[in-house]
Design an enzyme around this catalytic site. Structure first.
Site, PDB file in Angstrom:
ATOM      1  N   ASP A   1       3.290  -8.867 -31.365  1.00  0.00           N
ATOM      2  CA  ASP A   1       3.960  -7.843 -30.382  1.00  0.00           C
ATOM      3  C   ASP A   1       4.121  -9.528 -28.948  1.00  0.00           C
ATOM      4  O   ASP A   1       4.701  -8.653 -28.300  1.00  0.00           O
ATOM      5  CB  ASP A   1       2.068  -7.728 -30.041  1.00  0.00           C
TER       6      ASP A   1
ATOM      7  N   LYS B   1       6.727   0.310 -33.529  1.00  0.00           N
ATOM      8  CA  LYS B   1       5.342   0.080 -32.249  1.00  0.00           C
ATOM      9  C   LYS B   1       5.614   0.999 -31.018  1.00  0.00           C
ATOM     10  O   LYS B   1       6.124   2.020 -31.558  1.00  0.00           O
ATOM     11  CB  LYS B   1       5.491  -1.470 -31.925  1.00  0.00           C
TER      12      LYS B   1
ATOM     13  N   ARG C   1       5.228  -3.386 -23.541  1.00  0.00           N
ATOM     14  CA  ARG C   1       5.712  -5.365 -23.375  1.00  0.00           C
ATOM     15  C   ARG C   1       7.349  -5.798 -23.045  1.00  0.00           C
ATOM     16  O   ARG C   1       7.486  -6.114 -23.327  1.00  0.00           O
ATOM     17  CB  ARG C   1       5.742  -5.524 -25.145  1.00  0.00           C
TER      18      ARG C   1
ATOM     19  N   ARG D   1      10.600  -1.462 -31.569  1.00  0.00           N
ATOM     20  CA  ARG D   1      10.742  -2.999 -30.666  1.00  0.00           C
ATOM     21  C   ARG D   1      12.191  -3.492 -30.835  1.00  0.00           C
ATOM     22  O   ARG D   1      13.136  -4.214 -30.140  1.00  0.00           O
ATOM     23  CB  ARG D   1       9.645  -3.975 -31.068  1.00  0.00           C
TER      24      ARG D   1
END
Ligand code: S3P
Length: 429
Positions: free
Chosen positions: A316, A343, A389, A347
């Protein structure tokens, strides 16, 4: 909501962080499956963990108390769960959808799991295939590979399963189903993924036989509620570790953070790059390592290589690592990270896109990226793509770039870290 983060003169102070997201999900699930009361200290309150809380309430658990410090849950235990009256919505939370696929496969009733648009695009066959092999009847789009899925559970038998992808969510779904199954369930993983479920099982007194990459659980064990203390979230801490590293004149002390070795890849990678990070006061609470992290501005950073074996320990944090790599001399090469495409956003794409908008020299790879660091980043506007994130990664970028950074759709940080901006503000000099 669009935010603007301006360059910081320095970040100083001591902070504590909300509870670990992965461990909070597991604590709520165990509170549902255990008989009696479970008191969860320092739970994370976020959209993702609220999704899990709603699942356990729909399945018969009751909340006795809820405050920022603790949540007390009571339950009749895993043999007395109630059939949910409506579709269960995991919203943006892959952990909720996948871990409950395992729980609901063990339950002798009908249930349906759905999620938001992002989660409906994410792969589910990685859990539905082994769960169907255990005997669950699961139906869903594209052969039960996409949400919504309908589960008719019960009468499971143990299986031996080799994980095709190193995924803690898949491992946990099978272990949870294994609790309900007849006989032994054995999982084999070639690259170790986070082991919070195994540790939480031990804390609840459940026997697991772990040898190398093999984890075996004997079906039929029952257990009662207890206290669970959740350490601060290392993934949330990573944003401050990155900030303390790239912003000049910084010294940040982060107390009571989880330091489980399956999660500390980001710290290891930054140390290899030359970051100034120290760990103090290490101890073990509820089977999980906890400690204090002290980070100071780095004097100089150099590029490194991240390969497949390391990826699960910083899965992550890769977008954040790519950002830090822009401030390092030389190349940082990330490979074996194709899992990032599955994700909350793709990402690899969303990180490369944001870094390019800020003027970074970054080259996408099918399974990672190459960042050529040392080039001055300029300010700009980036998209979060609704991914918490990604939003927080570029907010950290703004702290170290002369012109600052605008981040669009920043409200998505509520998925894992609603207090992010507040904690950051408190550190500014
Ligand atoms: C999680 C496991 C990881 C991680 C996710 C949370 C968990 O996913 O990316 O944010 O709580 O088990 P995978 O194990 O599927 O890679």
């Amino acid at each position: 909501m669009k935010i603007w983060v301006k360059k910081a003169k320095g970040l100083k102070g001591e902070i504590t962080l909300p509870g670990d997201k992965s461990i909070t999900h597991r604590a709520y699930i165990m509170a549902l499956l255990a008989r009696g009361k479970t008191c969860i200290k320092n739970p994370l309150k976020s959209d993702d963990t609220d999704a899990t809380l709603n699942f356990i309430l729909s399945l018969g658990a009751k909340i006795e108390k809820r405050s920022p410090e603790e949540t007390i849950v009571s339950s009749e235990g895993m043999d007395n769960l109630t059939e949910p009256k409506d579709v269960l919505n995991a919203m943006n939370s892959g952990t909720t959808a996948r871990l409950f696929s395992g729980v609901l496969s063990g339950c002798p009733f009908f249930s349906v799991i759905t999620g938001d648009d992002s989660l409906k695009r994410r792969p589910m066959e990685r859990v539905t295939v082994p769960l169907m092999e255990m005997g669950a009847k699961i139906y869903g789009r594209k052969n039960a590979s996409l949400l919504p899925i309908a589960i008719s559970g019960g009468n499971l038998k143990g299986i031996h399963y080799k994980l095709p992808v190193p995924s803690a969510q898949v491992k946990s779904a099978i272990l949870l189903a294994g609790l309900f199954a007849d006989g032994d369930t054995e999982i084999e993983e070639t690259i170790k993924s986070r082991d919070h479920t195994e540790r939480m099982f031990k804390h609840f007194g459940i026997n697991l036989d772990i040898q190398g990459g093999r984890i075996k659980i004997h079906g039929g064990e029952r257990f009662s509620g207890r206290e669970v203390v959740i350490p601060g979230d290392i993934s949330s801490a990573s944003f401050f570790i990155a900030a303390g590293t790239v912003v000049e004149n910084s010294e940040i002390i982060i107390k009571d953070v989880g330091l489980n070795e399956t999660r500390t890849g980001f710290i290891k990678a930054l140390l290899e790059m030359g970051a100034e990070i120290k760990i103090e006061n290490e101890r073990v609470i509820n089977e999980e390592k906890v400690g204090t992290i002290i980070v100071r501005s780095a004097k100089s950073l150099k590029g490194i290589s991240i390969s497949k074996e390391m990826v699960p320990t910083l899965i992550d944090e890769i977008p954040l690592l790519a950002l830090v790599a822009c401030f390092a001399e030389g190349e940082t090469i990330i490979t074996g990270a194709e899992e990032l495409r599955k994700k909350e956003s793709d990402r690899l794409h969303t990180t490369v896109d944001g870094l390019k908008r800020l003027g970074a020299d970054v080259e996408p790879l099918p399974d990672g990226m190459i960042i050529r660091g040392g080039k001055r980043l300029k300010g700009g506007e980036v998209e979060s793509y609704g991914d918490h994130r990604i939003a927080m990664t570029f907010a950290i970028g703004g702290l170290a770039i002369e012109e600052g950074v605008y981040v669009n759709d920043f409200e998505c940080v509520s998925v894992s870290f609603p207090e992010f901006l507040e904690k950051l503000e408190a550190l500014k000099k």
